[in-house]
Motif scaffolding. Structure first.
Motif, PDB file in Angstrom:
ATOM      1  N   TRP A   1      -2.472 -18.013  34.010  1.00  0.00           N
ATOM      2  CA  TRP A   1      -3.640 -18.595  33.719  1.00  0.00           C
ATOM      3  C   TRP A   1      -3.365 -19.690  32.497  1.00  0.00           C
ATOM      4  O   TRP A   1      -3.949 -20.803  32.694  1.00  0.00           O
TER       5      TRP A   1
ATOM      6  N   HIS B   1       1.286 -16.422  18.982  1.00  0.00           N
ATOM      7  CA  HIS B   1       0.450 -15.077  19.375  1.00  0.00           C
ATOM      8  C   HIS B   1       1.788 -14.111  19.614  1.00  0.00           C
ATOM      9  O   HIS B   1       2.820 -14.754  19.323  1.00  0.00           O
TER      10      HIS B   1
ATOM     11  N   HIS C   1      -8.577 -22.279  20.173  1.00  0.00           N
ATOM     12  CA  HIS C   1      -7.184 -24.040  20.825  1.00  0.00           C
ATOM     13  C   HIS C   1      -8.099 -24.661  21.352  1.00  0.00           C
ATOM     14  O   HIS C   1      -9.784 -24.727  22.065  1.00  0.00           O
TER      15      HIS C   1
ATOM     16  N   HIS D   1      -3.715 -11.552  18.891  1.00  0.00           N
ATOM     17  CA  HIS D   1      -3.038  -9.901  19.933  1.00  0.00           C
ATOM     18  C   HIS D   1      -3.142  -9.001  19.609  1.00  0.00           C
ATOM     19  O   HIS D   1      -3.491  -8.096  19.413  1.00  0.00           O
TER      20      HIS D   1
ATOM     21  N   LEU E   1      -2.281 -13.294  31.729  1.00  0.00           N
ATOM     22  CA  LEU E   1      -1.733 -14.740  31.215  1.00  0.00           C
ATOM     23  C   LEU E   1      -1.453 -15.799  31.264  1.00  0.00           C
ATOM     24  O   LEU E   1      -1.564 -16.919  31.184  1.00  0.00           O
TER      25      LEU E   1
ATOM     26  N   ARG F   1       4.053 -22.440  19.023  1.00  0.00           N
ATOM     27  CA  ARG F   1       2.522 -21.591  20.439  1.00  0.00           C
ATOM     28  C   ARG F   1       2.772 -20.320  20.753  1.00  0.00           C
ATOM     29  O   ARG F   1       1.901 -19.362  20.423  1.00  0.00           O
ATOM     30  N   TYR F   2       4.403 -19.698  20.966  1.00  0.00           N
ATOM     31  CA  TYR F   2       4.830 -18.211  20.903  1.00  0.00           C
ATOM     32  C   TYR F   2       6.329 -18.044  21.587  1.00  0.00           C
ATOM     33  O   TYR F   2       6.600 -19.232  21.872  1.00  0.00           O
TER      34      TYR F   2
ATOM     35  N   ASP G   1     -11.125 -17.611  20.113  1.00  0.00           N
ATOM     36  CA  ASP G   1      -9.079 -17.207  21.421  1.00  0.00           C
ATOM     37  C   ASP G   1     -10.070 -18.484  22.046  1.00  0.00           C
ATOM     38  O   ASP G   1      -9.663 -17.587  23.691  1.00  0.00           O
TER      39      ASP G   1
ATOM     40  N   GLU H   1       0.512  -9.897  23.778  1.00  0.00           N
ATOM     41  CA  GLU H   1      -0.752 -10.285  24.404  1.00  0.00           C
ATOM     42  C   GLU H   1      -0.427  -9.441  25.654  1.00  0.00           C
ATOM     43  O   GLU H   1      -1.837  -8.486  26.430  1.00  0.00           O
TER      44      GLU H   1
ATOM     45  N   GLN I   1      -9.299 -26.447  24.918  1.00  0.00           N
ATOM     46  CA  GLN I   1      -9.157 -25.642  25.620  1.00  0.00           C
ATOM     47  C   GLN I   1     -10.701 -25.244  26.223  1.00  0.00           C
ATOM     48  O   GLN I   1     -10.992 -25.016  26.691  1.00  0.00           O
TER      49      GLN I   1
HETATM   50  N1  GUN Z   1      -0.464 -17.411  24.394  1.00  0.00           N
HETATM   51  C1  GUN Z   1       0.872 -18.327  24.623  1.00  0.00           C
HETATM   52  N2  GUN Z   1      -0.630 -19.828  24.289  1.00  0.00           N
HETATM   53  C2  GUN Z   1      -1.748 -18.734  25.076  1.00  0.00           C
HETATM   54  C3  GUN Z   1      -2.765 -19.491  24.349  1.00  0.00           C
HETATM   55  O1  GUN Z   1      -3.254 -20.894  24.634  1.00  0.00           O
HETATM   56  N3  GUN Z   1      -3.944 -18.718  24.949  1.00  0.00           N
HETATM   57  C4  GUN Z   1      -3.954 -17.522  24.759  1.00  0.00           C
HETATM   58  N4  GUN Z   1      -4.420 -16.020  24.168  1.00  0.00           N
HETATM   59  N5  GUN Z   1      -2.305 -16.961  24.950  1.00  0.00           N
HETATM   60  C5  GUN Z   1      -1.558 -17.570  24.236  1.00  0.00           C
END
Ligand code: GUN
Ligand code: FE
Length: 425
Positions: A86, A223, A69, A262, A83, A196-197, A313, A226, A72
């Motif tokens: 964060w 993603h 990313h 993940h 997660l 993104r997810y 990541d 995770e 980040q």
């Molecule tokens: N799942 C959705 N967004 C992210 C991200 O930015 N980093 C991680 N590790 N998992 C995510």
């Protein structure tokens, strides 16, 4: 003028085999292609050729990071927790700042420069949600000469203070980015569709992404599974689906060009869906520990024949060094063995290196171009200072020295298409 590198080479062949070529010469033509690789004693050197002696080095194919990313980068080591907290406490506020173009540019330069320093020649990355910051990322990658698959992070559910984009705007943004940066003469830049997810996307957006990727034959990244609280969030947001993987399967996002980062918490039926689709499980061991997410059962996945990749990541992963990620993949396979009473299940350095190079190129369908040292491929190379004369000539031993001693050391030089793009030769 041809360039000839005289050095020691590590060349990945497959999961179980890596060749070590001590005192070889690799010849690169004017187009940046490898035209020969043979022992020094057998190499004919013309007086016009540029011979570069790198006897105290080991040269590998350029490393390939399959998940990261860009926005980040400045949060490495700063954000803490698990997660979801964060993301909302550190990451969404940071990514929101990418609406500022000056900041986006500075961060893009810092991110790609550091990836190159660690020997990464191809990187797959998310950008922020903004079209302009994603353009800046593409332009910075082009200026630095790195190969990059870049996608604006696609979010149409409000995940934080204003950090989402309505679907209609997303449609025009991705059309714009595709035309401007993917459908060009440069084969170093690619657009990757990046929902993104499922925690930040509507079903409509996911369907749209799947169709868009199919129509334009694009890679997809997202993603999956995770963190345990993330699984609960999926049940709440998308109750009509049987499980997390089912969301992606039913919206069309599971393809043989899809990277799933993940993949820690998956049941048998989900693994079967991924296998059937031929999607790639992207292992991010550093990140999985940093956010206390869990341990992905890599060896189990390998045994059932899933396609596997490796990604730093950043910034849940704390380093852009793929040698570090390879080391972490080995160590994590031991941790999994220890906690499941299955000692002896650790992966080899040869396999971790293959995942960082040729295996990654295969996953990106570009192994006919990069990822190994073969005649006809582009000269994408990472050159690490390392005295090989004291090592055994067994590739696994040399690789272990590289992975365990040099993981935190930047490359002496990095070449892409035969051009030095980082360090000095
Ligand atoms: N799942 C959705 N967004 C992210 C991200 O930015 N980093 C991680 N590790 N998992 C995510
Ligand atoms: Fe990620």
């Amino acid at each position: 003028m041809k360039t000839i590198l005289r050095s020691n080479f590590l060349n990945p062949v497959n999961h179980d085999v890596c060749d070590f070529l001590p005192d070889y010469c690799l010849t690169i033509d004017e187009q940046g292609k490898i035209v020969s690789i043979e022992p020094f004693a057998l190499t004919s050197i013309n007086e016009n050729d540029r011979l570069i002696e790198l006897n105290n080095c080991v040269i590998t194919p350029g490393l390939i990071d399959l998940h990261s990313h860009l926005p980040q980068y400045s949060a490495i080591g700063i954000g803490k927790g698990t997660l979801l907290s964060w993301l909302s406490n550190y990451i969404i506020p940071l990514e929101s700042k990418f609406s500022n173009e000056k900041f986006a540019h500075e961060q893009s330069v810092a991110f790609f420069t550091e990836a190159l320093l660690y020997g990464t020649t191809t990187i797959v990355t998310y950008c922020s949600i903004h079209r302009n910051s994603t353009s800046i990322a593409f332009e910075t990658a082009a200026a630095l000469g790195i190969r990059a698959f870049i996608g604006n992070s696609l979010i149409d559910l409000p995940n934080g203070p204003g950090y989402f984009i309505p679907l209609e705007t997303i449609k025009s943004d991705i059309e714009y980015l595709l035309k401007k940066y993917h459908l060009t003469n440069s084969d170093k830049l690619s657009y990757i569709v990046s929902p993104r997810y499922a925690g930040s996307c509507t079903k409509e957006l996911m369907n749209y992404c799947a169709n868009f990727a199919k129509m334009n034959d694009l890679f997809i990244q997202t993603h999956l599974a995770e963190n345990k609280s993330e699984l609960e969030l999926m049940k709440k947001l998308h109750p009509e689906f049987d499980n997390y993987t089912g969301i992606y399967a039913k919206t069309g996002l599971l393809t043989d060009k899809t990277f799933l980062a993940h993949c820690i918490y998956l049941d048998q039926s989900e693994l079967a869906m991924i296998q059937k689709a031929g999607s790639i499980v992207c292992h991010c061991p550093t990140s999985n520990r940093y956010l206390s997410s869990g341990i992905m059962p890599l060896v189990n996945y390998q045994k059932i024949g899933l396609r596997i990749g490796l990604g730093t990541d950043v910034a849940a992963g704390y380093s852009l060094s793929l040698l570090n990620e390879a080391k972490e993949a080995i160590e994590t396979s031991k941790s999994y063995g220890i906690s499941n009473d299955r000692n002896g299940n650790d992966i080899s350095a040869t396999y971790a290196f293959y995942l960082s190079t040729k295996g990654a190129a295969e996953n990106l369908k570009m192994s006919d171009k990069v990822g190994s040292i073969q005649i006809g491929l582009d000269a994408d190379l990472a050159i690490f200072e390392m005295d090989c004369s004291h090592e055994s000539p067994i590739a696994e031993d040399i690789l272990r020295t590289l992975i365990y001693k040099k993981f935190n050391q930047t490359a002496k030089a990095v070449m892409i298409e035969g051009e030095c793009v980082s360090g000095t030769l």
